[in-house]
Design a protein around this motif. Structure first.
Motif, PDB file in Angstrom:
ATOM      1  N   LEU A  82     -56.711  15.408 -24.794  1.00  0.00           N
ATOM      2  CA  LEU A  82     -57.289  15.737 -26.090  1.00  0.00           C
ATOM      3  C   LEU A  82     -58.646  16.421 -25.923  1.00  0.00           C
ATOM      4  CD1 LEU A  82     -57.395  15.713 -29.135  1.00  0.00           C
ATOM      5  CD2 LEU A  82     -57.959  13.275 -29.070  1.00  0.00           C
ATOM      6  N   LEU A  83     -59.433  15.952 -24.979  1.00  0.00           N
ATOM      7  CA  LEU A  83     -60.722  16.609 -24.724  1.00  0.00           C
ATOM      8  C   LEU A  83     -60.516  18.032 -24.212  1.00  0.00           C
ATOM      9  CD1 LEU A  83     -62.900  13.774 -23.119  1.00  0.00           C
ATOM     10  CD2 LEU A  83     -62.885  14.601 -25.483  1.00  0.00           C
ATOM     11  N   HIS A  84     -59.449  18.240 -23.438  1.00  0.00           N
ATOM     12  CA  HIS A  84     -59.144  19.595 -22.968  1.00  0.00           C
ATOM     13  C   HIS A  84     -58.809  20.505 -24.154  1.00  0.00           C
ATOM     14  CE1 HIS A  84     -56.735  22.310 -19.988  1.00  0.00           C
ATOM     15  NE2 HIS A  84     -57.879  22.850 -20.350  1.00  0.00           N
ATOM     16  N   VAL A  85     -58.128  19.957 -25.147  1.00  0.00           N
ATOM     17  CA  VAL A  85     -57.830  20.734 -26.355  1.00  0.00           C
ATOM     18  C   VAL A  85     -59.113  21.105 -27.082  1.00  0.00           C
ATOM     19  CG1 VAL A  85     -56.667  20.696 -28.593  1.00  0.00           C
ATOM     20  CG2 VAL A  85     -55.539  19.706 -26.597  1.00  0.00           C
ATOM     21  N   ILE A  86     -60.053  20.163 -27.196  1.00  0.00           N
ATOM     22  CA  ILE A  86     -61.337  20.460 -27.839  1.00  0.00           C
ATOM     23  C   ILE A  86     -62.086  21.541 -27.065  1.00  0.00           C
ATOM     24  CG2 ILE A  86     -63.619  19.523 -28.395  1.00  0.00           C
ATOM     25  CD1 ILE A  86     -62.256  16.861 -29.028  1.00  0.00           C
ATOM     26  N   GLU A  87     -62.095  21.430 -25.731  1.00  0.00           N
ATOM     27  CA  GLU A  87     -62.748  22.453 -24.915  1.00  0.00           C
ATOM     28  C   GLU A  87     -62.115  23.823 -25.133  1.00  0.00           C
ATOM     29  OE1 GLU A  87     -64.363  20.604 -20.791  1.00  0.00           O
ATOM     30  OE2 GLU A  87     -62.188  20.482 -21.071  1.00  0.00           O
ATOM     31  N   THR A  88     -60.798  23.857 -25.183  1.00  0.00           N
ATOM     32  CA  THR A  88     -60.089  25.131 -25.301  1.00  0.00           C
ATOM     33  C   THR A  88     -60.297  25.768 -26.661  1.00  0.00           C
ATOM     34  OG1 THR A  88     -58.415  24.329 -23.744  1.00  0.00           O
ATOM     35  CG2 THR A  88     -57.834  26.235 -25.118  1.00  0.00           C
ATOM     36  N   THR A  89     -60.125  24.988 -27.722  1.00  0.00           N
ATOM     37  CA  THR A  89     -60.337  25.536 -29.065  1.00  0.00           C
ATOM     38  C   THR A  89     -61.791  25.948 -29.255  1.00  0.00           C
ATOM     39  OG1 THR A  89     -60.604  23.276 -29.922  1.00  0.00           O
ATOM     40  CG2 THR A  89     -58.430  24.292 -30.127  1.00  0.00           C
ATOM     41  N   GLY A  90     -62.712  25.209 -28.646  1.00  0.00           N
ATOM     42  CA  GLY A  90     -64.122  25.589 -28.715  1.00  0.00           C
ATOM     43  C   GLY A  90     -64.392  26.904 -28.017  1.00  0.00           C
ATOM     44  N   ALA A  91     -63.766  27.093 -26.850  1.00  0.00           N
ATOM     45  CA  ALA A  91     -63.954  28.342 -26.112  1.00  0.00           C
ATOM     46  C   ALA A  91     -63.393  29.526 -26.893  1.00  0.00           C
ATOM     47  CB  ALA A  91     -63.287  28.240 -24.746  1.00  0.00           C
ATOM     48  N   LEU A  92     -62.233  29.340 -27.506  1.00  0.00           N
ATOM     49  CA  LEU A  92     -61.646  30.413 -28.314  1.00  0.00           C
ATOM     50  C   LEU A  92     -62.534  30.757 -29.512  1.00  0.00           C
ATOM     51  CD1 LEU A  92     -57.911  29.236 -28.305  1.00  0.00           C
ATOM     52  CD2 LEU A  92     -58.850  31.236 -27.130  1.00  0.00           C
ATOM     53  N   PHE A  93     -63.078  29.736 -30.151  1.00  0.00           N
ATOM     54  CA  PHE A  93     -63.942  29.968 -31.307  1.00  0.00           C
ATOM     55  C   PHE A  93     -65.238  30.655 -30.883  1.00  0.00           C
ATOM     56  CE2 PHE A  93     -66.347  27.777 -35.018  1.00  0.00           C
ATOM     57  CZ  PHE A  93     -66.320  28.951 -35.743  1.00  0.00           C
ATOM     58  N   ALA A  94     -65.846  30.199 -29.788  1.00  0.00           N
ATOM     59  CA  ALA A  94     -67.080  30.823 -29.307  1.00  0.00           C
ATOM     60  C   ALA A  94     -66.861  32.291 -28.973  1.00  0.00           C
ATOM     61  CB  ALA A  94     -67.612  30.063 -28.094  1.00  0.00           C
ATOM     62  N   ALA A  95     -65.738  32.605 -28.347  1.00  0.00           N
ATOM     63  CA  ALA A  95     -65.437  33.995 -28.000  1.00  0.00           C
ATOM     64  C   ALA A  95     -65.244  34.831 -29.261  1.00  0.00           C
ATOM     65  CB  ALA A  95     -64.185  34.057 -27.132  1.00  0.00           C
ATOM     66  N   THR A  96     -64.620  34.246 -30.266  1.00  0.00           N
ATOM     67  CA  THR A  96     -64.428  34.951 -31.529  1.00  0.00           C
ATOM     68  C   THR A  96     -65.763  35.278 -32.186  1.00  0.00           C
ATOM     69  OG1 THR A  96     -62.302  33.841 -31.885  1.00  0.00           O
ATOM     70  CG2 THR A  96     -63.349  34.826 -33.809  1.00  0.00           C
ATOM     71  N   ILE A  97     -66.656  34.307 -32.192  1.00  0.00           N
ATOM     72  CA  ILE A  97     -67.984  34.527 -32.794  1.00  0.00           C
ATOM     73  C   ILE A  97     -68.706  35.660 -32.072  1.00  0.00           C
ATOM     74  CG2 ILE A  97     -70.251  33.484 -33.186  1.00  0.00           C
ATOM     75  CD1 ILE A  97     -68.737  30.755 -33.374  1.00  0.00           C
ATOM     76  N   ARG A  98     -68.660  35.641 -30.738  1.00  0.00           N
ATOM     77  CA  ARG A  98     -69.397  36.634 -29.949  1.00  0.00           C
ATOM     78  C   ARG A  98     -68.858  38.051 -30.150  1.00  0.00           C
ATOM     79  NH1 ARG A  98     -68.746  32.571 -25.535  1.00  0.00           N
ATOM     80  NH2 ARG A  98     -70.693  31.371 -25.432  1.00  0.00           N
ATOM     81  N   THR A  99     -67.579  38.177 -30.446  1.00  0.00           N
ATOM     82  CA  THR A  99     -66.970  39.508 -30.530  1.00  0.00           C
ATOM     83  C   THR A  99     -66.761  39.993 -31.962  1.00  0.00           C
ATOM     84  OG1 THR A  99     -64.763  38.494 -30.351  1.00  0.00           O
ATOM     85  CG2 THR A  99     -65.804  39.246 -28.314  1.00  0.00           C
ATOM     86  N   THR A 100     -67.154  39.208 -32.949  1.00  0.00           N
ATOM     87  CA  THR A 100     -66.996  39.614 -34.345  1.00  0.00           C
ATOM     88  C   THR A 100     -68.206  40.425 -34.797  1.00  0.00           C
ATOM     89  OG1 THR A 100     -65.646  37.672 -34.887  1.00  0.00           O
ATOM     90  CG2 THR A 100     -66.741  38.778 -36.716  1.00  0.00           C
ATOM     91  N   PRO A 101     -68.011  41.609 -35.366  1.00  0.00           N
ATOM     92  CA  PRO A 101     -69.140  42.402 -35.868  1.00  0.00           C
ATOM     93  C   PRO A 101     -69.927  41.652 -36.938  1.00  0.00           C
ATOM     94  CG  PRO A 101     -67.151  43.738 -35.735  1.00  0.00           C
ATOM     95  CD  PRO A 101     -66.724  42.318 -35.506  1.00  0.00           C
ATOM     96  N   ARG A 102     -71.210  41.954 -37.037  1.00  0.00           N
ATOM     97  CA  ARG A 102     -72.098  41.207 -37.928  1.00  0.00           C
ATOM     98  C   ARG A 102     -71.709  41.303 -39.397  1.00  0.00           C
ATOM     99  NH1 ARG A 102     -77.703  42.458 -37.044  1.00  0.00           N
ATOM    100  NH2 ARG A 102     -77.202  43.483 -35.093  1.00  0.00           N
ATOM    101  N   GLU A 103     -71.086  42.396 -39.818  1.00  0.00           N
ATOM    102  CA  GLU A 103     -70.779  42.572 -41.232  1.00  0.00           C
ATOM    103  C   GLU A 103     -69.468  41.931 -41.676  1.00  0.00           C
ATOM    104  OE1 GLU A 103     -72.654  44.015 -43.934  1.00  0.00           O
ATOM    105  OE2 GLU A 103     -73.987  43.350 -42.345  1.00  0.00           O
ATOM    106  N   VAL A 104     -68.689  41.412 -40.737  1.00  0.00           N
ATOM    107  CA  VAL A 104     -67.419  40.782 -41.101  1.00  0.00           C
ATOM    108  C   VAL A 104     -67.675  39.464 -41.828  1.00  0.00           C
ATOM    109  CG1 VAL A 104     -65.383  39.614 -40.165  1.00  0.00           C
ATOM    110  CG2 VAL A 104     -66.078  41.846 -39.265  1.00  0.00           C
ATOM    111  N   ARG A 105     -66.958  39.264 -42.928  1.00  0.00           N
ATOM    112  CA  ARG A 105     -66.970  37.989 -43.629  1.00  0.00           C
ATOM    113  C   ARG A 105     -65.519  37.545 -43.806  1.00  0.00           C
ATOM    114  NH1 ARG A 105     -71.966  36.674 -45.458  1.00  0.00           N
ATOM    115  NH2 ARG A 105     -71.136  34.927 -46.697  1.00  0.00           N
ATOM    116  N   ALA A 106     -65.295  36.260 -43.659  1.00  0.00           N
ATOM    117  CA  ALA A 106     -63.938  35.719 -43.786  1.00  0.00           C
ATOM    118  C   ALA A 106     -63.949  34.507 -44.704  1.00  0.00           C
ATOM    119  CB  ALA A 106     -63.390  35.352 -42.406  1.00  0.00           C
TER     120      ALA A 106
END
Length: 355
Positions: A82-106
């Motif tokens: 379960l902790l591995h799942v948290i690590e993985t989903t966190g890594a995916l989310f962090a990568a998404t934040i870093r690569t999303t342009p500043r003007e994008v809103r969701a």
């Protein structure tokens, strides 16, 4: 102002996993998570669900609802898995934040049905901090994240909460998980992403306390400014807003907005209120533009949009603006926006607008 969201989110997840890893040999299903109705296993899985849901909405540019999918754990997944799942989903989310342009809103349902990358980062960090606290409390573990993490959350999505002497204790109080001297306990709460108002060729984007502080210190507030911006008036207005926030008087909807061009995502000026409406429903508006943006009608479009937004509320009945006698372009802006001159004194000309 650097976009710190991805790094901060990753730091929060690493802290969560580190403290929970010390108790992987415990039965998390048998222990209630702090004040929640969920057990510790359910709460840990909820962290992973939030992280992947936020990543999906931001990556998928969702506009009206959450992306329609869910995640499940394989049968027999233990606490380490379960902790591995948290690590993985966190890594995916962090990568998404870093690569999303500043003007994008969701999409996010409240309060204004959208958030930018820093808003999503703050929401994700809030979920990680709050629920790691819940699990740690249930398991009898000691947990306190670095102060920069609750500060990031408070200054991005809790602009209505007066800062306390300690960021972590203030965050716990604001989310109904602790007490602060002199403040009533919190029983219901929600964070507040910044308000964005459409204005023709522009959007008016609410400036958060985090952005205001950066602007006061000479930074860009997280916006991509045209040459000559931000103008001094925007920095000064951000300073007043920051003092109101620190004094517990800030109402986010009546703060300062950056004027951002739709065509290229660049900020051209600032506009906002000098405070919330008084008992008679009166509030003052001020604005400025970077010099290269003047003469294009931007201020008039923005002022009309902000006026329409204000008058759609029940607590605003009169808008006014005070303009220097020599500032004829600004006088023309308020006149085109429907304001009429009502008085004149040594300080300048006073203009007023009513519905």
């Amino acid at each position: 102002m650097r976009a710190w969201g991805g790094n901060r989110l990753q730091e929060a997840v690493e802290g969560c996993v580190a403290v929970l890893r010390t108790a992987v040999d415990r039965d998390w299903r048998a222990v209630r998570a702090g004040r929640l109705e969920w057990n510790c296993h359910e709460t840990a899985f909820h962290i992973a669900e939030d992280l992947i849901a936020y990543a999906a909405n931001l990556a998928g540019r969702a506009q009206d609802a959450y992306v329609p999918f869910d995640i499940t754990l394989d049968e027999g997944t233990d606490n380490t898995g379960l902790l591995h799942v948290i690590e993985t989903t966190g890594a995916l989310f962090a990568a998404t934040i870093r690569t999303t342009p500043r003007e994008v809103r969701a999409f996010h349902p409240y309060p204004f049905r959208s958030a930018n990358r820093e808003g999503f980062a703050a929401m994700g960090i809030a979920e990680v901090l709050a629920h790691t606290h819940d699990i740690a409390e249930g398991l009898g573990l000691t947990y306190e994240p670095p102060a920069v993490l609750p500060e990031f959350v408070l200054t991005h999505i809790f602009p209505h909460v007066q800062p306390g002497p300690d960021h972590w204790r203030t965050f716990l109080w604001a989310t109904g998980r602790g007490d602060l001297p002199g403040r009533a306990p919190v029983t219901e709460w929600r964070w507040r992403n910044n308000l964005v108002i459409p204005a023709g060729r522009l959007t008016l984007q609410g400036i958060t306390p985090a952005s205001a502080r950066d602007l006061v210190m000479g930074g860009d507030g997280g916006f991509d400014w045209i040459e000559g911006g931000p103008f001094d008036g925007t920095r000064e207005a951000s300073g007043f807003m920051l003092k109101a926030y620190e004094g517990g008087l800030h109402q986010p909807e009546f703060g300062v907005f950056a004027l951002v061009r739709r065509e290229d995502g660049r900020a051209v000026g600032g506009m906002g209120f000098h405070g919330h409406p008084d008992e008679e429903g009166r509030t003052e508006i001020g604005y400025d533009l970077a010099e290269p943006a003047r003469g294009n009608g931007y201020a008039t479009e923005a002022l009309r949009a902000l006026s329409d937004w204000a008058f759609a509320r029940d607590d605003v009945r009169t808008l006014f603006a005070t303009i220097d006698r020599a500032n004829r372009p600004s006088q023309a802006v308020v006149t085109r926006a429907g304001f009429r001159q009502v008085s004149e004194d040594e300080e300048g000309l006073a203009y007023e607008l009513q519905p």
